[in-house]
Design an enzyme around this catalytic site. Structure first.
Site, PDB file in Angstrom:
ATOM      1  N   GLY A 167       2.586   2.607  10.908  1.00  0.00           N
ATOM      2  CA  GLY A 167       3.541   3.705  10.731  1.00  0.00           C
ATOM      3  C   GLY A 167       4.297   4.086  11.992  1.00  0.00           C
ATOM      4  O   GLY A 167       4.950   5.125  12.033  1.00  0.00           O
ATOM      5  N   HIS A 189      -9.591   1.105   5.130  1.00  0.00           N
ATOM      6  CA  HIS A 189      -8.305   1.316   5.811  1.00  0.00           C
ATOM      7  C   HIS A 189      -8.529   2.305   6.955  1.00  0.00           C
ATOM      8  O   HIS A 189      -9.348   3.225   6.829  1.00  0.00           O
ATOM      9  CB  HIS A 189      -7.270   1.861   4.822  1.00  0.00           C
ATOM     10  N   ASN A 242       0.868  -1.185   0.000  1.00  0.00           N
ATOM     11  CA  ASN A 242       0.000   0.000   0.000  1.00  0.00           C
ATOM     12  C   ASN A 242       0.904   1.233   0.000  1.00  0.00           C
ATOM     13  O   ASN A 242       1.494   1.570   1.018  1.00  0.00           O
ATOM     14  CB  ASN A 242      -0.883  -0.058   1.266  1.00  0.00           C
ATOM     15  N   TRP A 243       1.004   1.868  -1.141  1.00  0.00           N
ATOM     16  CA  TRP A 243       1.940   2.996  -1.274  1.00  0.00           C
ATOM     17  C   TRP A 243       1.389   4.274  -0.644  1.00  0.00           C
ATOM     18  O   TRP A 243       2.087   5.274  -0.575  1.00  0.00           O
ATOM     19  CB  TRP A 243       2.266   3.252  -2.743  1.00  0.00           C
ATOM     20  N   LYS A 244       0.123   4.241  -0.248  1.00  0.00           N
ATOM     21  CA  LYS A 244      -0.535   5.417   0.334  1.00  0.00           C
ATOM     22  C   LYS A 244      -0.372   6.637  -0.597  1.00  0.00           C
ATOM     23  O   LYS A 244      -0.312   6.459  -1.816  1.00  0.00           O
ATOM     24  CB  LYS A 244      -0.014   5.673   1.743  1.00  0.00           C
ATOM     25  N   GLY A 275       2.836  -1.009   4.333  1.00  0.00           N
ATOM     26  CA  GLY A 275       2.803   0.407   3.975  1.00  0.00           C
ATOM     27  C   GLY A 275       4.210   0.904   3.663  1.00  0.00           C
ATOM     28  O   GLY A 275       4.748   0.675   2.577  1.00  0.00           O
ATOM     29  N   GLY A 276       4.825   1.559   4.635  1.00  0.00           N
ATOM     30  CA  GLY A 276       6.137   2.211   4.452  1.00  0.00           C
ATOM     31  C   GLY A 276       7.178   1.353   3.753  1.00  0.00           C
ATOM     32  O   GLY A 276       7.868   1.821   2.844  1.00  0.00           O
ATOM     33  N   GLU A 319      -6.991   4.782   7.908  1.00  0.00           N
ATOM     34  CA  GLU A 319      -6.821   6.200   7.550  1.00  0.00           C
ATOM     35  C   GLU A 319      -8.065   6.740   6.841  1.00  0.00           C
ATOM     36  O   GLU A 319      -8.421   7.906   6.998  1.00  0.00           O
ATOM     37  CB  GLU A 319      -5.548   6.368   6.700  1.00  0.00           C
ATOM     38  N   SER A 331       3.636  -1.623  10.377  1.00  0.00           N
ATOM     39  CA  SER A 331       5.090  -1.632  10.592  1.00  0.00           C
ATOM     40  C   SER A 331       5.761  -2.962  10.238  1.00  0.00           C
ATOM     41  O   SER A 331       6.728  -3.363  10.881  1.00  0.00           O
ATOM     42  CB  SER A 331       5.428  -1.246  12.037  1.00  0.00           C
ATOM     43  N   GLU A 348      -4.975  -4.811  11.208  1.00  0.00           N
ATOM     44  CA  GLU A 348      -4.029  -3.697  11.302  1.00  0.00           C
ATOM     45  C   GLU A 348      -4.301  -2.893  12.578  1.00  0.00           C
ATOM     46  O   GLU A 348      -5.106  -1.947  12.551  1.00  0.00           O
ATOM     47  CB  GLU A 348      -4.182  -2.774  10.094  1.00  0.00           C
TER      48      GLU A 348
END
Ligand code: PGA
Length: 261
Positions: A180, A102, A12-14, A237-238, A104, A216, A174
């Site tokens: 993150g 998600h 997930n590149w956000k 993610g990151g 967010e 993470s 999650e």
């Protein structure tokens, strides 16, 4: 890890990387993938909407073994919804997996449980796979209420979804406090929640509905999480923003499934 015969890893590149950067990362991922022995894992890239066409073109031109994903979608087919994107638009671009709910989206864009359910319903009805995200806050965990909270989230998200769609649903656990932050639950905590989730889906779904962990995930914690977490893979993610890190995570999942066969 669970008894499924294939793993699943979603990047997930956000809201990162413009389409030129996205092309570059996809090409790098392709080169690394070619030089790494990866089997038994479905690898999905979920870039921002504006990158999807470019990433899909690289995947097609270079015949890369990656599936297209998207990070969000509107549940209606079209109409006066300024700024939104519909399922038919994504399907036309070759998107197969859509992240739904998600944290967010829930926190910053008012996505309610009811909208999560409507979106999931529309995604699976269109023949695509919905990756529904659930997870508790640190306060809920401290209050000892995490399992009930996640069970309820799964129940509402899957409300009235027909059993024939079980394999079009992926549940990603999650925990909000891990996204993150660099903090990760122990493998045992993940396994506990994976079993709560499997118990919360209808009983005949269990075998078909994959459960992922996200929050993470990094190359250096992926193996423990995979070994002890009883999940089918990861939502990353990151660490999905660098080719090397992401491929290392995919490789960990691949190795786990290859050992099993
Ligand atoms: P993270 O994000 O890996 O950067 O923690 C995971 C996610 O939000 O899907």
């Amino acid at each position: 890890m669970s008894d499924r015969h294939e793993g699943l890893v979603i990047g997930n590149w956000k809201m990162n990387l413009d389409h030129v950067e996205a092309i570059h990362l996809t090409q790098q991922l392709g080169v690394l993938h070619r030089n790494t022995n990866i089997e038994n894992v479905v690898t999905v890239l979920a870039p921002p909407f504006t990158d999807i066409r470019s990433v899909a073109s690289v995947i097609e031109a270079d015949r890369l073994p990656f599936q297209m994903g998207a990070q969000h979608v509107h549940h209606l087919e079209g109409g006066a919804f300024t700024g939104e994107i519909s399922i038919p638009m994504l399907r036309r671009l070759g998107v197969k997996y859509i992240v739904v709910g998600h944290s967010e989206r829930r926190e910053y864009f008012g996505m309610t449980d009811a909208i999560v359910n409507q979106t999931l319903t529309a995604v699976v009805a269109a023949g695509l796979t919905a990756v529904v995200c659930v997870g508790e806050s640190s306060t809920t965990r401290e209050e000892g209420d995490a399992a009930r909270f996640v069970r309820d989230q799964v129940g509402v998200a899957l409300d009235r979804i027909k059993s024939k769609f079980a394999s079009n649903v992926v549940v990603a656990y999650e925990p909000l406090w891990a996204i993150g932050t660099g903090a990760v639950p122990t493998g045992e905590q993940v396994a506990e929640m994976a079993s709560t989730i499997r118990a919360a889906v209808p009983s005949d779904w269990e075998e078909r509905t994959a459960v992922l962990y996200g929050g993470s995930v990094k190359p250096d914690n992926a193996e423990l999480l995979m070994r002890n977490g009883d999940v089918d893979g990861f939502l990353v993610g990151g660490a999905s923003l660098t080719a090397d890190g992401f491929l290392q995570i995919v490789k960990v999942v691949s190795d786990c499934y290859s050992k099993k066969r």
